[in-house]
Design a protein around this motif. Structure first.
Motif, mmCIF file in Angstrom:
data_model
loop_
_atom_site.group_PDB
_atom_site.id
_atom_site.type_symbol
_atom_site.label_atom_id
_atom_site.label_comp_id
_atom_site.label_asym_id
_atom_site.label_seq_id
_atom_site.Cartn_x
_atom_site.Cartn_y
_atom_site.Cartn_z
ATOM 1 N N ALA A 126 7.088 -14.214 32.281
ATOM 2 C CA ALA A 126 8.106 -13.221 31.550
ATOM 3 C C ALA A 126 8.417 -13.950 30.260
ATOM 4 C CB ALA A 126 9.455 -13.091 32.571
ATOM 5 N N GLY A 127 8.315 -15.199 30.157
ATOM 6 C CA GLY A 127 8.685 -15.784 28.834
ATOM 7 C C GLY A 127 9.403 -16.984 28.690
ATOM 8 N N VAL A 128 10.034 -17.459 27.688
ATOM 9 C CA VAL A 128 10.771 -18.534 27.611
ATOM 10 C C VAL A 128 12.332 -18.372 27.751
ATOM 11 C CG1 VAL A 128 11.320 -20.598 25.988
ATOM 12 C CG2 VAL A 128 9.005 -19.672 25.796
ATOM 13 N N ASP A 129 12.998 -18.916 28.689
ATOM 14 C CA ASP A 129 14.369 -18.630 28.869
ATOM 15 C C ASP A 129 15.341 -19.197 27.640
ATOM 16 O OD1 ASP A 129 17.278 -19.883 29.403
ATOM 17 O OD2 ASP A 129 16.451 -18.630 31.334
ATOM 18 N N THR A 130 15.838 -17.902 26.986
ATOM 19 C CA THR A 130 16.353 -18.045 25.804
ATOM 20 C C THR A 130 17.518 -19.239 25.600
ATOM 21 O OG1 THR A 130 16.057 -15.825 25.237
ATOM 22 C CG2 THR A 130 17.801 -16.707 23.948
ATOM 23 N N LEU A 131 18.457 -18.986 26.616
ATOM 24 C CA LEU A 131 19.680 -19.872 26.730
ATOM 25 C C LEU A 131 19.231 -21.496 26.844
ATOM 26 C CD1 LEU A 131 22.438 -18.192 28.527
ATOM 27 C CD2 LEU A 131 22.236 -18.699 26.021
ATOM 28 N N GLU A 132 18.433 -21.603 27.514
ATOM 29 C CA GLU A 132 17.616 -23.285 27.886
ATOM 30 C C GLU A 132 16.986 -23.669 26.528
ATOM 31 O OE1 GLU A 132 15.487 -23.398 31.266
ATOM 32 O OE2 GLU A 132 17.072 -22.551 32.638
ATOM 33 N N PHE A 133 16.241 -22.640 25.801
ATOM 34 C CA PHE A 133 15.525 -22.979 24.753
ATOM 35 C C PHE A 133 16.560 -23.314 23.481
ATOM 36 C CE2 PHE A 133 14.239 -21.362 20.386
ATOM 37 C CZ PHE A 133 13.263 -22.432 20.145
ATOM 38 N N LEU A 134 17.674 -22.527 23.323
ATOM 39 C CA LEU A 134 18.622 -22.916 22.371
ATOM 40 C C LEU A 134 19.497 -24.216 22.543
ATOM 41 C CD1 LEU A 134 19.881 -19.246 21.915
ATOM 42 C CD2 LEU A 134 18.602 -20.421 20.446
ATOM 43 N N GLU A 135 19.515 -24.497 23.725
ATOM 44 C CA GLU A 135 20.284 -25.832 24.137
ATOM 45 C C GLU A 135 19.326 -26.959 23.705
ATOM 46 O OE1 GLU A 135 22.003 -28.469 28.220
ATOM 47 O OE2 GLU A 135 21.345 -26.134 28.492
ATOM 48 N N ALA A 136 18.137 -26.769 24.345
ATOM 49 C CA ALA A 136 17.080 -27.933 23.845
ATOM 50 C C ALA A 136 16.874 -28.204 22.241
ATOM 51 C CB ALA A 136 15.840 -27.652 24.308
ATOM 52 N N ALA A 137 16.904 -26.797 21.419
ATOM 53 C CA ALA A 137 16.699 -26.644 20.043
ATOM 54 C C ALA A 137 18.016 -27.256 19.510
ATOM 55 C CB ALA A 137 16.436 -25.320 19.662
ATOM 56 N N THR A 138 19.214 -27.210 19.946
ATOM 57 C CA THR A 138 20.417 -27.575 19.499
ATOM 58 C C THR A 138 20.624 -29.164 19.428
ATOM 59 O OG1 THR A 138 21.641 -25.605 19.940
ATOM 60 C CG2 THR A 138 23.116 -27.805 19.597
ATOM 61 N N GLY A 139 19.813 -29.652 20.717
ATOM 62 C CA GLY A 139 19.859 -31.082 20.931
ATOM 63 C C GLY A 139 18.917 -31.985 19.956
#
Length: 205
Positions: free
Chosen positions: A19-32
């Protein structure tokens, strides 16, 4: 606090399904990932941090405005397609480009462990990612940032150390953890780049 890779969400742990890349988890990793540039120890990288932060904010704003239509990055982009400005679509496009630069730079460093000049790894990473999308003035800013890179030993020591004085990560574990983090990041970058290309989502920017 803990050593860098133990204090942020790894891209390897971001949920990626058909279905795709989980948005919130991706944003958390990108913020890190933003904090990684602090370890490089040069104010020249502030422009890179600011750009990544700004694009994270654009994607998160879209998620907050329409969470039921933004569970994955792909869904978020698809559901913004008919709108006039497509702010999050443009933001994600540039965010992925920034992450691609970071990924390629660190992969170059990992592939050449005896090269102390980290600027070479970052310059090559820039040439293989962001450079083609930048005009003359922005290229000059990045050129300055590249020459401001610390030596490899200094950077990797900061990457391994606990800022609160706890035990440092052994070299072999750091290498393994960083390789895993980068593999997860590369997988997401390639997936979203392919998604944008197939759907022509980057047109008009």
């Amino acid at each position: 606090m803990a050593p860098y890779l133990e204090s942020v969400k790894s891209f390897a742990d971001v949920t990626v399904t058909d279905a795709g890349v989980d948005t919130l988890e991706f944003l958390e990793a990108a913020t890190g990932l933003v904090g990684l540039f602090d370890l490089l120890g040069s104010p020249a990288f502030i422009v890179v941090q600011k750009d990544i932060k700004g694009n994270i904010t654009k994607v998160r704003a879209r998620y907050d405005a329409a969470p039921d239509k933004s569970a994955t990055l792909e869904q978020l982009v698809e559901n913004e397609k008919g709108e006039k400005k497509r702010t999050a679509t443009e933001g994600l496009m540039w965010l992925i480009r920034g992450l691609s630069f970071t990924c390629k730079a660190l992969q170059n460093a990992q592939a050449n462990p005896k090269e102390e000049k980290l600027s070479l790894a970052f310059t090559k990473g820039y040439e293989d990612s962001l450079k083609t999308f930048h005009g003359f003035m922005v290229k000059q800013v990045f050129a300055i940032a590249m020459t401001s890179c610390p030596y490899r030993t200094d950077f990797f020591t900061k990457l391994a150390n606990d800022p609160n004085g706890g035990p440092s990560v052994p070299d072999d574990k750091l290498t393994k953890d960083l390789d895993k983090w980068l593999a997860g990041l590369e997988n997401i970058v390639q997936r979203i780049e392919t998604f944008y290309a197939k759907g022509k989502h980057g047109e008009g920017f």
